[in-house]
Design a protein around this motif. Structure first.
Motif, PDB file in Angstrom:
ATOM      1  N   PHE A  65       0.827  -1.206   0.000  1.00  0.00           N
ATOM      2  CA  PHE A  65       0.000   0.000   0.000  1.00  0.00           C
ATOM      3  C   PHE A  65       0.867   1.264   0.000  1.00  0.00           C
ATOM      4  O   PHE A  65       0.368   2.360   0.170  1.00  0.00           O
ATOM      5  N   LYS A  66       2.178   1.106  -0.134  1.00  0.00           N
ATOM      6  CA  LYS A  66       3.100   2.232   0.029  1.00  0.00           C
ATOM      7  C   LYS A  66       2.777   3.409  -0.888  1.00  0.00           C
ATOM      8  O   LYS A  66       2.796   4.546  -0.474  1.00  0.00           O
ATOM      9  N   SER A  67       2.503   3.133  -2.149  1.00  0.00           N
ATOM     10  CA  SER A  67       2.120   4.202  -3.076  1.00  0.00           C
ATOM     11  C   SER A  67       0.639   4.468  -2.895  1.00  0.00           C
ATOM     12  O   SER A  67      -0.166   3.542  -2.931  1.00  0.00           O
ATOM     13  N   SER A  68       0.293   5.698  -2.722  1.00  0.00           N
ATOM     14  CA  SER A  68      -1.131   6.063  -2.624  1.00  0.00           C
ATOM     15  C   SER A  68      -1.855   5.246  -1.557  1.00  0.00           C
ATOM     16  O   SER A  68      -2.889   4.644  -1.818  1.00  0.00           O
ATOM     17  N   THR A  69      -1.328   5.250  -0.351  1.00  0.00           N
ATOM     18  CA  THR A  69      -1.873   4.423   0.725  1.00  0.00           C
ATOM     19  C   THR A  69      -3.381   4.569   0.887  1.00  0.00           C
ATOM     20  O   THR A  69      -4.105   3.575   0.922  1.00  0.00           O
ATOM     21  N   VAL A 101       2.817  -5.178   8.547  1.00  0.00           N
ATOM     22  CA  VAL A 101       1.903  -5.484   9.650  1.00  0.00           C
ATOM     23  C   VAL A 101       0.712  -4.520   9.663  1.00  0.00           C
ATOM     24  O   VAL A 101      -0.441  -4.971   9.735  1.00  0.00           O
ATOM     25  N   PRO A 102       0.919  -3.194   9.567  1.00  0.00           N
ATOM     26  CA  PRO A 102      -0.255  -2.300   9.541  1.00  0.00           C
ATOM     27  C   PRO A 102      -1.178  -2.548   8.345  1.00  0.00           C
ATOM     28  O   PRO A 102      -2.405  -2.446   8.469  1.00  0.00           O
ATOM     29  N   VAL A 107      -6.475  -4.823   6.413  1.00  0.00           N
ATOM     30  CA  VAL A 107      -7.264  -5.769   5.608  1.00  0.00           C
ATOM     31  C   VAL A 107      -8.069  -6.701   6.516  1.00  0.00           C
ATOM     32  O   VAL A 107      -9.272  -6.890   6.329  1.00  0.00           O
ATOM     33  N   LEU A 108      -7.412  -7.288   7.499  1.00  0.00           N
ATOM     34  CA  LEU A 108      -8.113  -8.214   8.394  1.00  0.00           C
ATOM     35  C   LEU A 108      -9.186  -7.500   9.210  1.00  0.00           C
ATOM     36  O   LEU A 108     -10.202  -8.097   9.576  1.00  0.00           O
ATOM     37  N   GLY A 109      -8.983  -6.210   9.481  1.00  0.00           N
ATOM     38  CA  GLY A 109      -9.956  -5.420  10.226  1.00  0.00           C
ATOM     39  C   GLY A 109     -11.230  -5.128   9.452  1.00  0.00           C
ATOM     40  O   GLY A 109     -12.240  -4.710  10.033  1.00  0.00           O
TER      41      GLY A 109
END
Length: 166
Positions: A65-69, A101-102, A107-109
């Protein structure tokens, strides 16, 4: 040498993942990959057997997700909510990179947003490391070739082809 998912382009990623999922769900599963990314109603690939429906969402995010989080998180969430309309028991996000991890927690959230849906689980597919030969076998098989035909095309024994198919 393994297949480097982070170096695959979008079309290679989609094709390779669909081949893997077809091979994974070949025993008594109905599988389907809609044609039309973006207009697929939250389904990039589905696998159904009896009362179990698994929906796979493919996101070509080689850097996570680094680009355009925020826009990527929004796209994942929108795909998830569209997929829920189909009543999956499992929803799986497939990306070509290992999520941080975040990112995984985000996603899991999403499960908390499922409401009364019958969703049992959200998963993130950690893509296996395949050799070029394994991908070649999967590719020819997906095109309808028999194990014998693939063995002739690739110059290997039929036993080796069947081994690669698991």
């Amino acid at each position: 040498m393994g297949f480097d998912w982070t170096k695959a382009d979008h079309a290679q990623f989609d094709t390779a993942v669909e081949l893997l999922l077809e091979a994974q769900h070949d025993n008594g599963w109905e599988t389907f990959a809609p044609d039309g990314r973006g207009g697929d109603g939250g389904i990039d690939f589905l696998a159904r057997r009896a009362s179990s429906l698994t929906i796979y969402q493919l996101k070509y995010y080689p850097d996570g997700f680094k680009s355009s989080t925020q826009s990527r998180k929004r796209a994942v969430r929108e795909s998830f909510l569209k997929a829920l309309e189909h009543g999956p028991s499992v929803w799986v996000l497939v990306v070509p990179a290992k999520l941080t991890v975040p990112e995984r927690e985000y996603v899991l959230g999403l499960k908390a947003q499922a409401g009364s849906a019958k969703l049992r689980a959200i998963k993130i597919l950690d893509l296996p490391k395949l050799t070029k030969r394994e991908l070649d076998v999967l590719s020819w098989t997906a095109q309808g070739k028999t194990a014998w035909e693939v063995s002739v095309i690739l110059g290997m024994s039929e036993k080796t082809v069947n081994f690669h198919l698991g």
